[in-house]
Design an enzyme around this catalytic site. Structure first.
Site, mmCIF file in Angstrom:
data_model
loop_
_atom_site.group_PDB
_atom_site.id
_atom_site.type_symbol
_atom_site.label_atom_id
_atom_site.label_comp_id
_atom_site.label_asym_id
_atom_site.label_seq_id
_atom_site.Cartn_x
_atom_site.Cartn_y
_atom_site.Cartn_z
ATOM 1 C CE1 TYR A 49 -36.016 10.157 -25.641
ATOM 2 C CE2 TYR A 49 -36.354 11.679 -25.778
ATOM 3 C CZ TYR A 49 -36.016 10.912 -25.639
ATOM 4 O OH TYR A 49 -34.893 11.416 -25.171
ATOM 5 C CD GLU A 50 -41.252 1.851 -28.999
ATOM 6 O OE1 GLU A 50 -41.299 1.063 -29.364
ATOM 7 O OE2 GLU A 50 -39.620 1.294 -29.298
ATOM 8 C CB SER A 51 -43.701 6.961 -24.945
ATOM 9 O OG SER A 51 -43.451 7.845 -25.287
ATOM 10 N N GLY A 52 -44.308 8.426 -28.055
ATOM 11 C CA GLY A 52 -44.776 9.059 -28.909
ATOM 12 C C GLY A 52 -44.964 10.904 -28.795
#
Length: 259
Positions: A49-52
């Site tokens: 996911y984009e947040s890590g």
């Protein structure tokens, strides 16, 4: 077991995610389909996911990329910059799984505005990381419900490039990867036609007619020479999906099935 058109769409999308693939997941319908794949046909899929979070295994569907469930269930968490620079731009993402507000015949996506950019009729959620995912992932899958409002002849704004103007447009733009390889809707599955890269219908969901698909598409949609019928959801797939939605509803205080 009976099922809804939304369940058919989610199941059909989940089946497209091969086991062991590294998948960059968007929130919403893509996350639901990707996690269903993880719970059924593709237990070794790696969800990013984009947040890590890398290797996220949420027990309920996340509300956003910042949902703690993602980090708590991940194999590891890295800075967002590393997700994009090392994983995505480094060519390590097999599949980008995206939703859309609007899509055109070449798989270009609009999530920015409807109408004139400076005086829009509707301002949409925006780009997020989708342009980078669409541009750099080895392949892209798109999932959304089909209607003439969503499947338009010409986008008011191109947020994320698919196959551009068709043909070899993507290659001429210097974008790596195959671009969008499938659009999965509540009516059918579309894939890019060889040569033109225009999306054509390759599989129709059970009980859906060609006339319904034509009526729900804003361009003159075409059908492949050999159109298949999508296999109906199995009891295992439906049970896994409904259990996931039920857990999510309890966790988020929603009505079951709305997640």
């Amino acid at each position: 077991m009976s099922y809804s058109t939304s369940e058919m769409m989610t199941v059909a999308a989940a089946r497209r995610l091969r086991n062991g693939a590294v998948c960059f997941v968007g929130i919403g319908l893509p996350s639901k389909a990707a996690n269903l794949a993880r719970l059924t046909s593709s237990p070794d899929v790696v969800l990013i996911y984009e947040s890590g979070p890398i290797g996220a295994k949420p027990s309920v569907l996340p509300l956003s990329i910042g949902d703690g469930e993602l980090a708590e269930t991940a194999d590891t968490v890295v800075p967002t910059g590393e997700i994009f620079r090392y994983w995505l731009q480094g060519g390590r993402i097999d599949v980008g799984f995206l939703g859309a507000a609007q899509v055109d015949r070449f798989g270009n996506i609009n999530t920015t505005v409807v109408g004139d950019y400076h005086a829009p009729k509707t301002r949409l959620p925006g780009a997020g990381g989708a342009p980078e995912i669409a541009g750099s992932a080895k392949q892209v899958l798109i999932i959304l419900k089909q209607s003439t409002r969503a499947f338009v002849d010409k986008l008011d704004f191109i947020t994320s490039v698919g196959h551009g103007e068709g043909g070899d447009s993507r290659k001429r733009l210097g974008l790596p990867g195959d671009g969008p390889v499938g659009i999965i809707t509540d009516l059918c599955i579309m894939e890019p036609e060889a040569g033109t890269n225009e999306f054509v219908v390759t599989s129709i969901h059970p009980g859906v007619t060609r006339e319904q698909i034509v009526a729900a598409t804003g361009w003159a949609i075409r059908f492949a020479d050999d159109v298949q019928t999508t296999s109906a959801p199995t009891e295992v797939e439906l049970t896994a999906l409904r259990d996931l939605e039920a857990r999510t509803a309890v966790a988020h205080g929603q009505v079951a099935g709305e997640a």
